[in-house]
Scaffold this motif. Structure first.
Motif, PDB file in Angstrom:
ATOM      1  N   ALA A 377      -8.636   3.859   1.914  1.00 57.09           N
ATOM      2  CA  ALA A 377      -7.354   4.430   1.491  1.00 57.09           C
ATOM      3  C   ALA A 377      -6.196   3.803   2.260  1.00 57.09           C
ATOM      4  O   ALA A 377      -5.115   3.557   1.695  1.00 57.09           O
ATOM      5  CB  ALA A 377      -7.365   5.945   1.691  1.00 57.09           C
ATOM      6  N   GLU A 378      -6.419   3.528   3.530  1.00 62.94           N
ATOM      7  CA  GLU A 378      -5.386   2.867   4.331  1.00 62.94           C
ATOM      8  C   GLU A 378      -5.045   1.494   3.747  1.00 62.94           C
ATOM      9  O   GLU A 378      -3.869   1.130   3.625  1.00 62.94           O
ATOM     10  CB  GLU A 378      -5.881   2.720   5.770  1.00 62.94           C
ATOM     11  N   GLN A 379      -6.087   0.751   3.332  1.00 59.27           N
ATOM     12  CA  GLN A 379      -5.843  -0.552   2.717  1.00 59.27           C
ATOM     13  C   GLN A 379      -5.163  -0.391   1.358  1.00 59.27           C
ATOM     14  O   GLN A 379      -4.279  -1.165   0.993  1.00 59.27           O
ATOM     15  CB  GLN A 379      -7.169  -1.301   2.559  1.00 59.27           C
ATOM     16  N   ALA A 380      -5.588   0.628   0.599  1.00 59.59           N
ATOM     17  CA  ALA A 380      -5.020   0.846  -0.731  1.00 59.59           C
ATOM     18  C   ALA A 380      -3.528   1.128  -0.655  1.00 59.59           C
ATOM     19  O   ALA A 380      -2.744   0.635  -1.492  1.00 59.59           O
ATOM     20  CB  ALA A 380      -5.751   1.994  -1.425  1.00 59.59           C
ATOM     21  N   ARG A 381      -3.102   1.915   0.305  1.00 63.12           N
ATOM     22  CA  ARG A 381      -1.673   2.213   0.462  1.00 63.12           C
ATOM     23  C   ARG A 381      -0.893   0.922   0.725  1.00 63.12           C
ATOM     24  O   ARG A 381       0.213   0.721   0.199  1.00 63.12           O
ATOM     25  CB  ARG A 381      -1.461   3.204   1.596  1.00 63.12           C
ATOM     26  N   LYS A 382      -1.482   0.065   1.530  1.00 68.77           N
ATOM     27  CA  LYS A 382      -0.819  -1.210   1.823  1.00 68.77           C
ATOM     28  C   LYS A 382      -0.643  -2.036   0.555  1.00 68.77           C
ATOM     29  O   LYS A 382       0.444  -2.570   0.291  1.00 68.77           O
ATOM     30  CB  LYS A 382      -1.664  -1.982   2.844  1.00 68.77           C
ATOM     31  N   PHE A 383      -1.702  -2.099  -0.261  1.00 74.02           N
ATOM     32  CA  PHE A 383      -1.635  -2.940  -1.452  1.00 74.02           C
ATOM     33  C   PHE A 383      -0.819  -2.299  -2.583  1.00 74.02           C
ATOM     34  O   PHE A 383      -0.365  -2.995  -3.486  1.00 74.02           O
ATOM     35  CB  PHE A 383      -3.046  -3.280  -1.942  1.00 74.02           C
ATOM     36  N   GLN A 384      -0.652  -0.989  -2.530  1.00 74.92           N
ATOM     37  CA  GLN A 384       0.241  -0.363  -3.509  1.00 74.92           C
ATOM     38  C   GLN A 384       1.665  -0.905  -3.374  1.00 74.92           C
ATOM     39  O   GLN A 384       2.363  -1.114  -4.365  1.00 74.92           O
ATOM     40  CB  GLN A 384       0.252   1.155  -3.323  1.00 74.92           C
ATOM     41  N   HIS A 385       2.066  -1.135  -2.145  1.00 79.19           N
ATOM     42  CA  HIS A 385       3.434  -1.573  -1.879  1.00 79.19           C
ATOM     43  C   HIS A 385       3.575  -3.092  -1.903  1.00 79.19           C
ATOM     44  O   HIS A 385       4.635  -3.623  -2.243  1.00 79.19           O
ATOM     45  CB  HIS A 385       3.913  -1.043  -0.517  1.00 79.19           C
ATOM     46  N   SER A 386       2.505  -3.785  -1.565  1.00 80.18           N
ATOM     47  CA  SER A 386       2.546  -5.252  -1.524  1.00 80.18           C
ATOM     48  C   SER A 386       1.261  -5.768  -2.143  1.00 80.18           C
ATOM     49  O   SER A 386       0.176  -5.596  -1.565  1.00 80.18           O
ATOM     50  CB  SER A 386       2.682  -5.729  -0.081  1.00 80.18           C
ATOM     51  N   ALA A 387       1.361  -6.381  -3.283  1.00 80.42           N
ATOM     52  CA  ALA A 387       0.174  -6.786  -4.059  1.00 80.42           C
ATOM     53  C   ALA A 387      -0.771  -7.664  -3.249  1.00 80.42           C
ATOM     54  O   ALA A 387      -0.336  -8.508  -2.440  1.00 80.42           O
ATOM     55  CB  ALA A 387       0.609  -7.522  -5.322  1.00 80.42           C
ATOM     56  N   TYR A 388      -2.034  -7.443  -3.468  1.00 83.54           N
ATOM     57  CA  TYR A 388      -3.084  -8.239  -2.821  1.00 83.54           C
ATOM     58  C   TYR A 388      -2.996  -9.681  -3.345  1.00 83.54           C
ATOM     59  O   TYR A 388      -2.876  -9.919  -4.549  1.00 83.54           O
ATOM     60  CB  TYR A 388      -4.444  -7.648  -3.136  1.00 83.54           C
ATOM     61  N   THR A 389      -3.088 -10.652  -2.436  1.00 79.57           N
ATOM     62  CA  THR A 389      -2.957 -12.060  -2.824  1.00 79.57           C
ATOM     63  C   THR A 389      -4.218 -12.870  -2.547  1.00 79.57           C
ATOM     64  O   THR A 389      -4.263 -14.063  -2.847  1.00 79.57           O
ATOM     65  CB  THR A 389      -1.789 -12.723  -2.069  1.00 79.57           C
ATOM     66  N   GLY A 390      -5.200 -12.225  -1.979  1.00 79.12           N
ATOM     67  CA  GLY A 390      -6.431 -12.946  -1.658  1.00 79.12           C
ATOM     68  C   GLY A 390      -6.505 -13.384  -0.220  1.00 79.12           C
ATOM     69  O   GLY A 390      -7.483 -13.999   0.201  1.00 79.12           O
ATOM     70  N   HIS A 391      -5.513 -13.021   0.569  1.00 78.35           N
ATOM     71  CA  HIS A 391      -5.485 -13.424   1.982  1.00 78.35           C
ATOM     72  C   HIS A 391      -5.452 -12.193   2.879  1.00 78.35           C
ATOM     73  O   HIS A 391      -4.948 -11.164   2.485  1.00 78.35           O
ATOM     74  CB  HIS A 391      -4.264 -14.299   2.278  1.00 78.35           C
TER      75      HIS A 391
END
Length: 391
Positions: A377-391
């Protein structure tokens, strides 16, 4: 996946063991165990225990099945979890069943007491020493794998190793005793030094090469340790990225036990780790297809095959199929809460790789809804705001 199995190649004259290990009823029980029919194996071993109420090896049989049935329920028999040092430092939430925990402890204590009673009569009773060491090793596995009590588990494992070393001193042809000693040697030899200091075992030494040599012999000649020795060797080879050698063992085990879900799954895992995406995809799909055939696998965790398939498809940039597989894995009834979150998080990441952040956000929100205080969930919150780019 880990357990004890009857060797089809062990020479009756060349290798010593408790005669009960070669009894037809014992072989029949292990046959059920190695197609993962845990209930069928348990009922057979309980009958053997009732017929041999003073023999600690009979108690060990029941302990063995009870332990591995629980490890399978908790998704702790997938070797991917142990293929690197992340097992020691990572977080892996399991819901321990206190009743099963107490049952495992009770069976271990009973086998220990039965063995001690025999050793009071004859301190050089190799069968009793072996049974006591095996009970210790099984309880150690529970402590390390379920409770993650590595210090306590290693202390029990040390006692098991000492028992089995004495067996080999008394009788070098008691080949089954080489397995526990070999696993101990390898595991302690592979532990990071900092971890040894952390658990107070800095002065304890092991040797990976010596451990592998012992395991090779118990794999080839063990009466009731051949399968587990091969399984452990396969895991250690995978850990060292020796995928062709590990794959050869996996194929042999799957050929011997074609209805064992985990051996079939391991073939796919090894193809994936070796970077052979097409073969991994084909093998994962074969495991999934066989899992859907009534009765083909007496027990399975289909979500593990779907998750491995999804990861492999993602690596091959087959993104739509990867998302589908992650979502299949997430919503299978046997999927653990942690694996569900991992699947949904990965699905969101793949949507981001497909430049569809709206769908990605839906997956990330599902992760948060499934466990708001989790690592995922901690990672999900991060990617909600800034899209995952593969890095």
């Amino acid at each position: 996946m880990f357990g004890i199995g009857i060797s089809a190649t062990a020479g009756a004259q060349a290798v010593d063991t408790n005669p009960l290990n070669r009894a037809p009823e014992t072989r029949a029980a292990f046959d059920r165990f190695y197609v993962m029919d845990y209930d069928g194996a348990l009922s057979r071993f309980q009958a053997i225990q009732a017929a041999h109420p003073q023999d600690p090896i009979a108690t060990d049989y029941v302990l063995d099945v009870t332990l591995f049935k629980e490890l399978f329920r908790l998704d702790l028999l997938d070797t991917t979890f142990y293929a690197n040092d992340g097992f020691l430092t990572g977080k892996h939430t399991v819901v321990e069943d206190p009743k099963v925990r107490d049952q495992i402890k009770s069976l271990s204590d009973k086998a220990f007491d039965q063995a001690d009673a025999a050793l009071k009569i004859n301190s050089n009773d190799a069968n009793a020493l072996f049974a006591r060491g095996w009970a210790r090793s099984l309880e150690a596995a529970y402590l390390a794998m379920v409770e993650r009590s590595f210090g306590a588990g290693l202390k029990l494992a040390l006692g098991a190793k000492n028992d089995h070393e004495k067996v080999l001193q008394l009788d070098p042809n008691y080949i089954d005793a080489k397995m526990v000693v070999g696993i101990y040697q390898y595991v302690v030899g592979a532990l990071p030094f900092g971890f040894k200091i952390l658990i107070g075992f800095a002065g304890i030494h092991g040797s990976k090469s010596a451990g592998m040599t012992l395991l090779q012999d118990s794999s080839a000649r063990g009466v009731i340790t051949s399968v587990e020795s091969r399984t452990a060797t396969m895991l250690f080879l995978r850990r060292e990225a020796k995928y062709p050698q590990a794959g050869e063992i996996a194929r042999g085990l799957a050929d011997q036990y074609p209805h064992d879900f985990l051996f079939s799954l391991e073939q796919a895992n090894l193809f994936k780790d070796a970077g052979d995406g097409p073969k991994a995809i084909a093998q994962y799909r074969l495991v999934i297809d066989n899992s859907k055939r009534p009765g083909y696998f007496p027990a399975s965790h289909l979500e593990l095959a779907y998750f491995g398939l999804a990861d492999t498809l993602r690596g091959q940039k087959m993104y739509p199929a990867s998302v589908d597989a992650y979502r299949e894995a997430a919503f299978i009834p046997t999927t653990s809460p942690e694996l569900k979150r991992r699947c949904l998080l990965a699905a969101g990441q793949v949507y981001d790789l497909m430049n569809d952040h709206d769908k990605a956000r839906q997956q990330y929100q599902a992760v948060i809804d499934a466990g708001s205080d989790s690592v995922q969930a901690e990672q999900a919150r991060k990617f909600q705001h800034s899209a995952y780019t593969g890095h």
